[in-house]
Design a protein around this motif. Structure first.
Motif, short mmCIF file in Angstrom:
data_model
loop_
_atom_site.label_atom_id
_atom_site.label_comp_id
_atom_site.label_asym_id
_atom_site.label_seq_id
_atom_site.Cartn_x
_atom_site.Cartn_y
_atom_site.Cartn_z
N ILE A 151 -24.55 12.59 -29.87
CA ILE A 151 -23.14 12.80 -29.59
C ILE A 151 -22.99 14.06 -28.77
N PRO A 152 -22.34 13.99 -27.60
CA PRO A 152 -22.19 15.20 -26.79
C PRO A 152 -21.45 16.28 -27.55
N ALA A 153 -21.94 17.50 -27.46
CA ALA A 153 -21.35 18.60 -28.21
C ALA A 153 -20.11 19.15 -27.55
N ALA A 154 -20.04 19.15 -26.23
CA ALA A 154 -18.95 19.82 -25.56
C ALA A 154 -18.06 18.88 -24.76
N ALA A 155 -18.63 17.81 -24.23
CA ALA A 155 -17.85 16.94 -23.35
C ALA A 155 -16.93 16.05 -24.15
N ALA A 156 -15.75 15.77 -23.61
CA ALA A 156 -14.83 14.84 -24.26
C ALA A 156 -15.43 13.45 -24.21
N PRO A 157 -15.32 12.66 -25.30
CA PRO A 157 -15.93 11.35 -25.31
C PRO A 157 -15.43 10.44 -24.21
N ALA A 158 -14.17 10.57 -23.82
CA ALA A 158 -13.64 9.69 -22.79
C ALA A 158 -14.38 9.86 -21.47
N ALA A 159 -14.96 11.03 -21.25
CA ALA A 159 -15.65 11.28 -19.98
C ALA A 159 -17.06 10.71 -19.98
N THR A 160 -17.63 10.50 -21.15
CA THR A 160 -19.01 10.03 -21.22
C THR A 160 -19.12 8.61 -21.73
N ALA A 187 -17.01 -0.56 -22.73
CA ALA A 187 -16.48 0.13 -21.55
C ALA A 187 -15.11 -0.40 -21.18
N HIS A 188 -14.81 -1.65 -21.54
CA HIS A 188 -13.52 -2.25 -21.20
C HIS A 188 -12.57 -2.30 -22.40
N GLY A 189 -12.98 -1.69 -23.49
CA GLY A 189 -12.17 -1.71 -24.70
C GLY A 189 -11.39 -0.43 -24.89
N PRO A 190 -11.10 -0.09 -26.13
CA PRO A 190 -10.33 1.13 -26.41
C PRO A 190 -11.03 2.38 -25.88
N LYS A 191 -10.23 3.37 -25.53
CA LYS A 191 -10.75 4.63 -25.02
C LYS A 191 -10.53 5.74 -26.05
N TRP A 192 -11.40 6.77 -25.96
CA TRP A 192 -11.22 7.94 -26.80
C TRP A 192 -10.11 8.82 -26.23
N GLU A 193 -9.23 9.29 -27.08
CA GLU A 193 -8.14 10.19 -26.69
C GLU A 193 -8.24 11.47 -27.51
N LEU A 194 -8.23 12.60 -26.81
CA LEU A 194 -8.24 13.89 -27.50
C LEU A 194 -6.88 14.11 -28.13
N ARG A 195 -6.85 14.21 -29.47
CA ARG A 195 -5.59 14.34 -30.19
C ARG A 195 -5.36 15.75 -30.72
N TRP A 196 -6.43 16.55 -30.80
CA TRP A 196 -6.29 17.85 -31.49
C TRP A 196 -7.31 18.82 -30.93
N ASN A 197 -6.86 19.98 -30.52
CA ASN A 197 -7.75 21.02 -30.00
C ASN A 197 -7.05 22.36 -30.18
N ALA A 255 -10.52 16.88 -32.13
CA ALA A 255 -10.46 15.57 -32.79
C ALA A 255 -10.03 14.53 -31.77
N TRP A 256 -10.82 13.47 -31.67
CA TRP A 256 -10.50 12.34 -30.81
C TRP A 256 -10.23 11.11 -31.66
N GLN A 257 -9.37 10.25 -31.12
CA GLN A 257 -9.12 8.96 -31.76
C GLN A 257 -9.49 7.84 -30.79
N LEU A 258 -10.12 6.82 -31.31
CA LEU A 258 -10.52 5.67 -30.49
C LEU A 258 -9.42 4.63 -30.50
N GLY A 259 -8.80 4.40 -29.34
CA GLY A 259 -7.76 3.39 -29.24
C GLY A 259 -6.44 3.85 -29.80
N PRO A 260 -5.45 2.95 -29.86
CA PRO A 260 -4.10 3.33 -30.31
C PRO A 260 -4.04 3.58 -31.81
N ALA A 261 -3.04 4.36 -32.21
CA ALA A 261 -2.84 4.66 -33.62
C ALA A 261 -2.30 3.45 -34.36
#
Length: 409
Positions: A18-27, A38-48, A267-273
């Protein structure tokens, strides 16, 4: 309850780090989840959150020596530069056999709680510094947990046990049906003390969920393990929320005054809430006062939580059992000094009771008997003064019913 979990461990050689620094959506997502293609839900940064800017408002609640055992050491939890610091002293107490200085939950930039709901997938990443004074113990020392507010058992934890005489950091989860703990990965604690390491936790809050724990020292992967087909969602009304801090038994030998630091929380969330639970409207009739009303006092462990059957969709739980956990309903208006009828609405499990004190006077007992699937009521006379009144709900000997609202007539 779902079937007992089957455990599957996947080490780093079989699973990308798991990348330590990069946002999951970028990798790209790195979870073995069919919906994370790759064509499904995306990671969204929700908390920083920023310790300097947001301070402790980044968290939903603070548990800083909530029993008041060590006022000279206050605060025990506070921002320190670009990190959050948690202090633990030998004299701190949260009950007779343990101490606790923690934060719980996450708040977004608008101050709203981030609720980890059913079937949602989340990833937390942060840097952690454990000094060598924060050591593994023969009883328990937890440094991260996920809990739901209406269940005392933790859903998952990072903890510091001694295994075969060796201090460890361990990831584990619990099963609710049998209240059993299931460790699934460990690492030598000494190897990560007195340095910054990156911790990443990823899980699906589902009846058939998974939990993955990775830890990195710079670019070096120290551990990367995963448990699959486990039940990580226990409540249809409440939500999962993480906790950071030091929560330890005082019954271990060799305890020291110590601390822990965390920083760079994300904190990232995968896809919609998942949509929130639909809850009833509050009672706005004259003389009705909701237990969760703004301005009420929630002391110790007492707190408002969701409730499908309650007025306003909330109830106050964890009242009583000691001198510390109580709630006070404030702002009760009376035009005259008189004895009025107080009707208590609560969720009751068997035979339970409140002690209530009106405006600080001697308390009276309010016994109730009911079942948790419905609201139980009982009515008692109370002396009110002309103007504004307060009523304290507590019990020194046992947990009380869960308070929904009161009505004054």
């Amino acid at each position: 309850m779902p079937r007992l979990p089957a455990l599957l461990l996947t080490v780093a050689l079989l699973m990308p780090a798991i990348p330590a620094a990069a946002a999951p959506a970028a990798t790209g997502p790195v979870v073995a989840d069919p919906g994370a293609s790759a064509h499904g839900p995306k990671w969204e940064l929700r908390w920083n959150p920023s310790p300097r800017k947001d301070g402790l408002n980044a968290f939903e609640a603070l548990e800083d020596d909530r029993r008041g055992s060590h006022p000279e050491g206050f605060p025990h939890v506070y921002p320190e530069g670009d990190a959050y610091r948690f202090d633990a002293h030998l004299v701190d107490r949260d009950g007779s056999d343990r101490m606790r200085n923690e934060v719980r939950g996450m708040r977004d930039s608008a101050g709203r709680p981030l609720e980890i709901r059913k079937d949602e997938t989340w990833r937390l990443s942060y840097q952690m510094y454990l000094p060598d004074t924060l050591d593994a113990t023969t009883a328990f020392t937890h440094i991260w947990q996920v809990k739901t507010s209406d269940t005392g058992t933790p859903v998952m934890q990072l903890t510091l046990p001694i295994k075969n005489g060796v201090p460890k950091i361990e990831a584990r989860y619990w099963t609710l049906a049998d209240n059993q703990v299931h460790p699934f990965a460990t690492h030598d604690l000494a190897a990560i003390q007195n340095k910054w390491v990156t911790v990443t936790l990823e899980w699906k809050s589902s009846d058939d969920g998974y939990l993955r724990w990775a830890m990195h020292d710079g670019r070096t992967t120290l551990v990367d393990a995963r448990a699959d087909h486990i039940d990580l969602y226990w409540s249809e009304e409440q939500y999962n929320r993480p906790k950071w801090g030091i929560y330890r038994s005082i019954r271990s030998a060799g305890l020291q005054d110590t601390h822990m630091l965390i920083k760079d929380l994300k904190a990232w969330q995968l896809g919609p809430a998942t949509p929130p639970v639909q809850l009833p409207e509050p009672d706005r009739s004259p003389g009705a006062y909701e237990a969760e009303r703004a301005g009420n006092v929630f002391e110790g462990a007492a707190e408002p939580v969701y409730c499908r059957i309650c007025s306003g969709g909330r109830k106050t739980i964890l009242i009583g059992g000691n001198t510390y956990d109580y709630t006070v309903v404030r702002g009760i208006l009376s035009e005259t000094t008189a004895t009025r009828q107080l009707t208590v609405h609560a969720v009751v499990n068997g035979a339970q009771s409140f002690r209530i004190s009106v405006n600080g006077a001697d308390s009276i007992e309010v016994p109730m008997t009911g079942t948790p699937d419905r609201i139980t009521t009982t009515t008692v006379p109370v002396p009110l003064i002309a103007g504004v009144n307060t009523i304290r709900f507590f019990h020194l000997g046992a947990r009380t019913p869960e308070l929904d609202k009161i009505v004054i007539r």
